[in-house]
Enzyme design. Structure first.
Site, PDB file in Angstrom:
ATOM      1  N   GLN A  94     -15.215  -8.417   0.490  1.00 16.34           N
ATOM      2  CA  GLN A  94     -14.112  -7.809   1.236  1.00 16.34           C
ATOM      3  C   GLN A  94     -13.092  -7.201   0.279  1.00 16.34           C
ATOM      4  OE1 GLN A  94     -12.054 -10.499   3.899  1.00 16.34           O
ATOM      5  NE2 GLN A  94     -10.773  -8.882   4.756  1.00 16.34           N
ATOM      6  N   HIS A 100     -12.090  -6.197   9.614  1.00 13.01           N
ATOM      7  CA  HIS A 100     -12.785  -4.991  10.076  1.00 13.01           C
ATOM      8  C   HIS A 100     -14.278  -5.224  10.019  1.00 13.01           C
ATOM      9  CE1 HIS A 100     -12.247  -4.742   5.712  1.00 13.01           C
ATOM     10  NE2 HIS A 100     -13.402  -4.086   5.690  1.00 13.01           N
TER      11      HIS A 100
HETATM   12  P1  5GP Z   1     -14.547  -4.048   2.760  1.00 13.06           P
HETATM   13  O1  5GP Z   1     -15.124  -3.966   1.395  1.00 13.06           O
HETATM   14  O2  5GP Z   1     -13.138  -4.576   2.763  1.00 13.06           O
HETATM   15  O3  5GP Z   1     -15.436  -4.747   3.746  1.00 13.06           O
HETATM   16  O4  5GP Z   1     -14.503  -2.565   3.294  1.00 13.06           O
HETATM   17  C1  5GP Z   1     -13.404  -1.728   3.179  1.00 13.06           C
HETATM   18  C2  5GP Z   1     -13.874  -0.347   3.525  1.00 13.06           C
HETATM   19  O5  5GP Z   1     -12.742   0.473   3.770  1.00 13.06           O
HETATM   20  C3  5GP Z   1     -14.691   0.315   2.431  1.00 13.06           C
HETATM   21  O6  5GP Z   1     -15.983   0.660   2.928  1.00 13.06           O
HETATM   22  C4  5GP Z   1     -13.869   1.549   2.061  1.00 13.06           C
HETATM   23  O7  5GP Z   1     -14.655   2.665   1.757  1.00 13.06           O
HETATM   24  C5  5GP Z   1     -13.018   1.754   3.297  1.00 13.06           C
HETATM   25  N1  5GP Z   1     -11.727   2.378   3.063  1.00 13.06           N
HETATM   26  C6  5GP Z   1     -10.826   2.054   2.080  1.00 13.06           C
HETATM   27  N2  5GP Z   1      -9.735   2.813   2.191  1.00 13.06           N
HETATM   28  C7  5GP Z   1      -9.925   3.634   3.262  1.00 13.06           C
HETATM   29  C8  5GP Z   1      -9.120   4.653   3.871  1.00 13.06           C
HETATM   30  O8  5GP Z   1      -7.999   4.956   3.461  1.00 13.06           O
HETATM   31  N3  5GP Z   1      -9.644   5.281   4.961  1.00 13.06           N
HETATM   32  C9  5GP Z   1     -10.885   4.960   5.460  1.00 13.06           C
HETATM   33  N4  5GP Z   1     -11.314   5.642   6.530  1.00 13.06           N
HETATM   34  N5  5GP Z   1     -11.666   3.995   4.900  1.00 13.06           N
HETATM   35  C10 5GP Z   1     -11.185   3.355   3.821  1.00 13.06           C
END
Ligand code: 5GP
Ligand code: ZN
Length: 114
Positions: A94, A100
């Site tokens: 994460q 999310h």
């Molecule tokens: P995690 O690694 O926390 O599960 O996923 C976070 C996700 O958020 C990643 O896939 C990354 O590409 C996406 N993300 C990060 N910053 C932004 C943003 O400003 N806008 C959008 N649409 N996605 C984002």
């Protein structure tokens, strides 16, 4: 939460294209897509991770899954399938500390994940 990216998107302080928006959640395209379809389904209320969900969030949990099904159909993933993923904390990968779910599809996924 004041300094949270997804709270800022939820409150429209930072603009984003909402694919879906309800009173409880919204969906946007991931900024760095890992598949032809890569959406993020995000509760509006700040929960740092999956671990912060409680029994009081049962309707939200159901709503997240309903949204995933609706979006999977809308983006043409219902025939061949898709993956719904939550990365939880450090070992889960994460990066954004606001709950999310990733909806990924449009290609064959591999298992186990890296
Ligand atoms: P995690 O690694 O926390 O599960 O996923 C976070 C996700 O958020 C990643 O896939 C990354 O590409 C996406 N993300 C990060 N910053 C932004 C943003 O400003 N806008 C959008 N649409 N996605 C984002
Ligand atoms: Zn937040």
């Amino acid at each position: 939460m004041s300094n949270c990216l997804f709270c800022k998107i939820a409150s429209k302080e930072i603009s984003a294209d909402f694919i879906l928006e309800t009173a409880e959640l919204f969906a946007i395209k991931d900024i760095a897509p890992q598949a032809p379809v890569h959406l993020l389904i995000i509760p509006k209320k700040h929960l740092a991770s999956l671990l912060d969900l409680s029994a009081a969030d049962q309707s939200l949990i159901a709503h997240i899954h309903s949204a995933a099904i609706e979006l999977a159909k809308q983006f043409g993933l219902a025939e061949n399938g898709f993956r719904l993923v939550n990365n939880c904390l450090g070992d889960g990968g994460q990066a954004v500390p606001h709950l999310h779910f990733h909806l990924l599809g449009g290609r064959k996924m591999t298992w186990p994940p890296g």
